[in-house]
Design a protein around this motif. Structure first.
Motif, short mmCIF file in Angstrom:
data_model
loop_
_atom_site.label_atom_id
_atom_site.label_comp_id
_atom_site.label_asym_id
_atom_site.label_seq_id
_atom_site.Cartn_x
_atom_site.Cartn_y
_atom_site.Cartn_z
N PHE A 270 0.82 -1.20 0.00
CA PHE A 270 0.00 0.00 0.00
C PHE A 270 0.86 1.26 0.00
CE2 PHE A 270 -3.44 -2.85 1.23
CZ PHE A 270 -4.53 -2.30 0.57
N SER A 271 2.04 1.17 0.58
CA SER A 271 2.94 2.33 0.55
C SER A 271 3.39 2.62 -0.87
CB SER A 271 4.15 2.10 1.45
OG SER A 271 3.76 1.97 2.81
N TYR A 272 3.75 1.57 -1.62
CA TYR A 272 4.16 1.78 -3.01
C TYR A 272 3.01 2.28 -3.89
CZ TYR A 272 8.52 -0.68 -1.93
OH TYR A 272 9.75 -1.04 -1.40
N LEU A 273 1.77 1.96 -3.50
CA LEU A 273 0.59 2.46 -4.24
C LEU A 273 0.14 3.83 -3.75
CD1 LEU A 273 -1.49 -0.86 -4.43
CD2 LEU A 273 -0.18 0.22 -6.27
N ASP A 274 0.92 4.41 -2.82
CA ASP A 274 0.64 5.74 -2.26
C ASP A 274 -0.65 5.78 -1.44
OD1 ASP A 274 2.91 6.83 -3.42
OD2 ASP A 274 1.84 7.23 -5.31
N HIS A 275 -1.10 4.62 -0.94
CA HIS A 275 -2.25 4.61 -0.03
C HIS A 275 -1.83 4.82 1.42
CE1 HIS A 275 -4.96 3.59 -3.23
NE2 HIS A 275 -4.33 2.43 -3.49
N LEU A 276 -0.57 4.56 1.72
CA LEU A 276 -0.03 4.79 3.06
C LEU A 276 1.18 5.68 2.92
CD1 LEU A 276 -0.20 1.17 4.61
CD2 LEU A 276 -1.79 3.05 4.98
N ASP A 277 1.30 6.60 3.87
CA ASP A 277 2.43 7.53 3.79
C ASP A 277 2.97 7.82 5.18
OD1 ASP A 277 4.31 9.26 2.78
OD2 ASP A 277 2.94 10.97 2.70
N PHE A 278 3.56 6.80 5.80
CA PHE A 278 4.18 6.98 7.12
C PHE A 278 5.26 5.91 7.29
CE2 PHE A 278 0.62 4.10 7.77
CZ PHE A 278 1.16 3.08 8.54
N GLY A 279 6.13 6.18 8.26
CA GLY A 279 7.16 5.21 8.60
C GLY A 279 8.46 5.38 7.86
N HIS A 280 8.59 6.37 6.96
CA HIS A 280 9.77 6.45 6.10
C HIS A 280 10.64 7.67 6.39
CE1 HIS A 280 7.30 9.43 4.10
NE2 HIS A 280 6.37 8.52 3.91
N TYR A 281 10.42 8.36 7.46
CA TYR A 281 11.25 9.50 7.88
C TYR A 281 11.27 10.59 6.81
CZ TYR A 281 13.01 6.14 11.32
OH TYR A 281 13.10 5.21 12.31
N GLY A 282 10.24 10.67 5.97
CA GLY A 282 10.10 11.76 5.01
C GLY A 282 10.93 11.63 3.75
N VAL A 283 11.59 10.49 3.53
CA VAL A 283 12.42 10.35 2.32
C VAL A 283 11.83 9.35 1.34
CG1 VAL A 283 14.54 10.98 3.52
CG2 VAL A 283 13.82 8.58 3.46
N GLY A 284 10.66 8.83 1.61
CA GLY A 284 10.03 7.86 0.73
C GLY A 284 10.57 6.46 0.95
N ILE A 285 9.82 5.50 0.46
CA ILE A 285 10.20 4.08 0.63
C ILE A 285 10.73 3.57 -0.69
CG2 ILE A 285 9.40 1.78 1.24
CD1 ILE A 285 7.25 3.05 2.94
N SER A 286 11.99 3.26 -0.74
CA SER A 286 12.60 2.75 -1.97
C SER A 286 12.38 1.24 -2.07
CB SER A 286 14.09 3.06 -1.97
OG SER A 286 14.74 2.35 -0.91
N LEU A 287 12.64 0.72 -3.27
CA LEU A 287 12.57 -0.74 -3.46
C LEU A 287 13.60 -1.44 -2.57
CD1 LEU A 287 11.43 -3.19 -4.97
CD2 LEU A 287 13.21 -2.83 -6.71
N PHE A 288 14.75 -0.81 -2.41
CA PHE A 288 15.79 -1.38 -1.54
C PHE A 288 15.26 -1.59 -0.13
CE2 PHE A 288 18.94 -0.52 1.75
CZ PHE A 288 19.85 -1.54 1.53
N THR A 289 14.57 -0.55 0.40
CA THR A 289 14.07 -0.65 1.78
C THR A 289 13.05 -1.77 1.89
OG1 THR A 289 14.41 1.73 2.12
CG2 THR A 289 12.90 0.59 3.62
N GLY A 290 12.08 -1.80 0.98
CA GLY A 290 11.04 -2.82 1.06
C GLY A 290 11.61 -4.22 0.93
N MET A 291 12.49 -4.45 -0.05
CA MET A 291 13.05 -5.78 -0.25
C MET A 291 13.97 -6.19 0.91
SD MET A 291 11.58 -6.83 -2.87
CE MET A 291 12.45 -8.39 -2.85
N PHE A 292 14.74 -5.23 1.40
CA PHE A 292 15.64 -5.52 2.51
C PHE A 292 14.85 -5.97 3.75
CE2 PHE A 292 18.17 -4.02 6.22
CZ PHE A 292 19.31 -4.79 6.02
N VAL A 293 13.78 -5.25 4.06
CA VAL A 293 12.96 -5.58 5.23
C VAL A 293 12.22 -6.89 5.01
CG1 VAL A 293 11.05 -4.87 6.70
CG2 VAL A 293 12.75 -3.18 5.96
N LEU A 294 11.63 -7.09 3.82
CA LEU A 294 10.86 -8.31 3.57
C LEU A 294 11.75 -9.54 3.53
CD1 LEU A 294 8.28 -7.05 0.92
CD2 LEU A 294 7.84 -7.73 3.28
#
Length: 591
Positions: A270-294
Motif C-alpha cells: 500500500f505504501s508503493y501504491l501511495d495509499h499509506l504515507d508513514f514510517g519512512h522518515y520523510g524520504v520515501g520508501i525505496s525498493l531497496f528498503t522494502g526488499m531488505f525488510v521483507l
C-alpha cells in the motif's frame, strides 16, 4: 509439574553447562556470525534489485554485490556445518559427564540400593534419559541465545530505514514466546510422565524376559503379555501427548510468523501504491528498503520458530532431569560416629578380627535392619550365621562389605571400619554369594576379574581349587570358552564354582560367604565346601547358611532372628539348649 520443582530442575540443567566446555560457546558464536551474514546477504540482494530494476543499471555494475552474495552463502554453509559439529560435541561431552556421574553414584550407593529397582529401569536411566539431555544443550541452549541476538540485530538494521516496519516486527514478536510459555506449561509435565512410563515399561519387560522360564512354567505367558501390552499402550499414549504438543507449538509459531510477514507485505504494498504515507522518515520508501525488510522478516522470526521447534527438547530434558537429580542428590544418612572429614587410612594386615559393639545396620532409606548386636570374631576363626529368612544375616555381611550404613562400633583389628578406605579394605575380602554373577566374556576374563595380571597357569590352579578345571580342559575352547549374559551356557553349580575360583584369586584374610551352596546338588556342595575349607586355612570367615548339617566344623554359631542375635556359641552347646537353633535343627530333621 510443580513450578518450584520445574524451576529447580531448569537451574540444575543450566549448572551443567560447564561440561560442554568451549564447544557450547563456539556453537553460539557460529550462530551470531550466521546472523550477521544473513543481514549482509539481504543487503546484497536488495542492492542488486534496486540497481537493476529501479536504476536500470547493467548486471556488471552489481558484480561486487554478486561476489559478496556468493561469499556470504558459502560462509553461511560453512558456519552451519561447524555449528552442527560443535553442538554435537557439546552434547556428547555433557552426556558423557552426566552418565559418568550417574555410574559413580550407583557405585557409591552400592548393589543393595540398585536392587531396589528393576534392571530395566536403571538401563532406561543410564541410556535413554541421559540421551534426552543432548538436544537441550546441543540445540535449545544455543538457540535461546540466538533468539535474542538475531531479532535484535535485525531490528537495529530495520528501524533506521523504516520505523513502521520495525514496530510491526516488534509488536508481533512477543506472540511467539508467549505461546511457547503456554505450551511449555504442559509439555514438561507430559515429558516427565513419558519418561516414567518408559522406565516402567523397560523394567517390566526386562524382568519378564529374564524370568521367561518361570512365566512359561506357571502358564502366565498370556497374562504377562497382557501386562506388557498395557504398559506399552500407556507409553504410546504419553508419547503421542508429547508429540501433539510439539506439533501444535510448531503450527502456531508458523501461523504467527506468516501473519506478521503478511502485514509487512501489505504495508509496503500500500505504501508503493501511495495509499499509506508513514514510517519512512520523510524520504520515501525505496525498493531497496522494502526488499531488505521483507527478506529479513522471515529471518527475524526464524530463530524464534527454531526455538519453538527445539522447545520440546527443554521439556524433554526437564522430564529426564527429575529422575537424574533425584538419584544424584540421593544421600545415604551415615549413622556411624566417625568424622566424615577425617582422612581414610590404608589397611594392611596378615589376619583380621571383627568387633561389633551395639551395632545397628540400616537400609539406604534409613530403616533399621539389624540391631543393636554385639559380637567378637577372633582372627582365624570360622563362624556360621543362621536364622530364618529376613533375620538380617545378609544385611550384616553387606555392612561389612561397606554397602549399608550403620550405627555403633564396627571395628576391624581395633580400627573403625568407617575410617578405612573401602577399596583397600575390600582387597582383603573374598565374597561368594548364593546367586553368582558371571559376566559376558571368557572363563579367563571372569576368573581374572579382580586380578587381570593372572597367567593362564595361575587361573588353572584356581579352577583346580574350585574343582571345575576338568570342565574347562575337556572343552575345546579351554579358558577361551565364552560365558553369555546371566551365566548362560553353564549350570548353576558350574557358575558357583567359577565364582569361587574368582573369589580365591585374591589373597583374602576374611571370607564372607552368603549361602554359597544354596543352589547346588549334594556332590557339587561337598566339592565347593571342601575347596572353601582348604582356601580358608589361616583366614577368618563368616558363612551365612541354611544348611545345619556342617555347623560342627564351625568355631562358633551366631543365631539371628528379627535383626538380633538370640544365641551364640558352639553347635555342641546350642543344640542342647531350648532355643531357636534347636528348633531349626528339629524342623530340618523332620523334613
Amino acid at each position: 509439574m510443580d513450578k518450584s520443582l520445574e524451576k529447580s530442575l531448569t537451574q540444575w540443567l543450566k549448572s551443567q553447562q560447564f561440561s560442554c566446555g568451549i564447544f557450547l560457546k563456539l556453537s553460539i558464536l557460529c550462530g551470531f556470525l550466521n546472523g550477521i551474514a544473513i543481514v549482509g546477504q539481504a543487503y546484497c540482494i536488495a542492492r542488486i534489485l534496486q540497481q537493476v530494476i529501479m536504476q536500470n543499471m547493467p548486471l556488471q555494475a552489481s558484480s561486487s554485490e554478486f561476489v559478496g552474495l556468493v561469499l556470504l552463502l558459502l560462509v553461511r554453509a560453512a558456519l552451519a556445518q561447524v555449528r552442527e559439529r560443535v553442538s554435537f560435541e557439546a552434547g556428547k561431552r555433557l552426556r558423557s559427564d552426566i552418565r559418568q556421574a550417574v555410574l559413580n553414584k550407583l557405585v557409591e550407593l552400592g548393589p543393595v540400593f540398585i536392587k531396589g529397582k528393576p534392571s530395566g529401569a536403571w538401563a532406561s536411566l543410564v541410556f535413554e534419559q541421559v540421551e534426552d539431555l543432548h538436544d537441550y544443550y546441543a540445540k535449545y541452549v544455543p538457540q535461546m541465545m540466538l533468539a535474542g541476538f538475531i531479532p535484535l540485530l535485525i531490528l537495529v538494521c530495520v528501524f533506521p530505514l523504516n520505523w513502521a516496519a520495525g514496530i510491526i516486527l516488534l509488536a508481533t514478536a512477543p506472540l511467539i514466546p508467549m505461546f511457547m510459555i503456554l505450551v511449555g506449561m504442559g509439555a514438561a509435565d507430559a515429558s516427565r510422565k513419558n519418561v516414567t512410563a518408559l522406565a516402567r515399561l523397560s523394567g517390566h519387560f526386562m524382568d519378564r524376559l529374564k524370568g521367561l522360564q518361570t512365566v512359561k512354567l506357571f502358564h502366565r505367558g498370556a497374562a504377562e503379555l497382557s501386562n506388557i501390552e498395557t504398559a506399552s499402550e500407556d507409553f504410546r499414549s504419553r508419547t503421542m501427548s508429547v508429540l501433539r504438543l510439539a506439533f501444535l507449538s510448531s503450527a502456531v509459531l508458523e501461523f504467527f510468523a506468516a501473519v506478521s510477514i503478511a502485514v509487512l507485505a501489505v504495508y509496503f504494498g500500500f505504501s508503493y501504491l501511495d495509499h499509506l504515507d508513514f514510517g519512512h522518515y520523510g524520504v520515501g520508501i525505496s525498493l531497496f528498503t522494502g526488499m531488505f525488510v521483507l527478506i529479513l522478516a522471515p529471518e527475524f522470526f526464524q530463530p524464534l520458530r527454531d526455538l519453538g521447534t527445539h522447545y520440546h527438547a527443554k521439556a524433554q530434558a526437564v522430564g529426564a532431569a527429575e529422575t537424574l537429580v533425584e538419584l544424584l542428590n540421593f544421600h545415604v544418612e551415615r549413622h556411624d560416629t566417625a568424622d566424615s572429614c577425617q582422612a581414610k587410612t590404608l589397611f594392611s594386615a596378615d589376619s583380621i578380627s571383627i568387633d561389633a559393639i551395639d551395632l545397628e545396620v540400616f537400609s539406604v532409606d534409613g530403616q533399621r535392619l539389624i540391631g543393636p548386636i554385639s559380637f567378637t570374631l577372633p582372627a582365624g576363626q570360622h563362624w556360621a550365621i543362621v536364622g530364618p529368612s529376613g533375620a538380617g544375616k545378609t544385611s550384616l555381611l553387606n555392612a561389612l562389605l561397606g554397602f549399608l550404613p550403620y550405627k555403633g562400633q564396627l571395628m576391624v583389628n581395633q580400627q573403625p571400619l568407617s575410617n578405612l578406605q573401602l577399596a583397600d579394605w575390600r582387597r582383603h575380602l573374598a565374597w561368594l554369594g548364593q546367586d553368582p554373577q558371571l559376566f559376558y566374556g571368557t572363563v579367563r576374563d571372569n576368573v581374572a576379574l579382580a586380578n587381570p595380571l593372572l597367567t593362564d597357569s595361575q587361573i588353572m590352579t584356581l579352577l583346580e581349587k574350585a574343582n571345575i578345571s576338568d570342565f574347562v580342559t575337556q572343552h575345546a575352547q579351554g579358558l577361551d570358552l565364552m560365558i553369555s549374559d546371566q551365566s548362560a551356557g553353564v549350570s548353576v553349580g558350574q557358575a558357583q564354582r567359577f565364582a569361587l575360583a574368582r573369589a580365591l584369586a585374591q589373597p583374602a584374610k576374611l571370607f564372607l560367604l552368603d549361602e554359597p551352596t544354596a543352589s547346588l546338588d549334594a556332590q557339587s556342595e561337598q566339592s565347593v565346601l571342601a575347596s572353601l575349607q582348604a582356601a580358608m586355612q589361616g583366614a577368618s570367615g563368616l558363612t551365612v547358611t541354611h544348611r545345619l548339617d556342617d555347623l560342627n566344623t564351625m568355631d562358633k554359631v551366631l543365631v539371628m532372628d528379627k535383626g538380633l542375635i538370640v544365641q551364640q556359641g558352639h553347635l555342641s552347646e546350642l543344640q542342647h539348649q531350648d532355643g531357636l537353633l534347636a528348633q531349626m535343627i528339629n524342623q530340618q530333621q523332620e523334613v
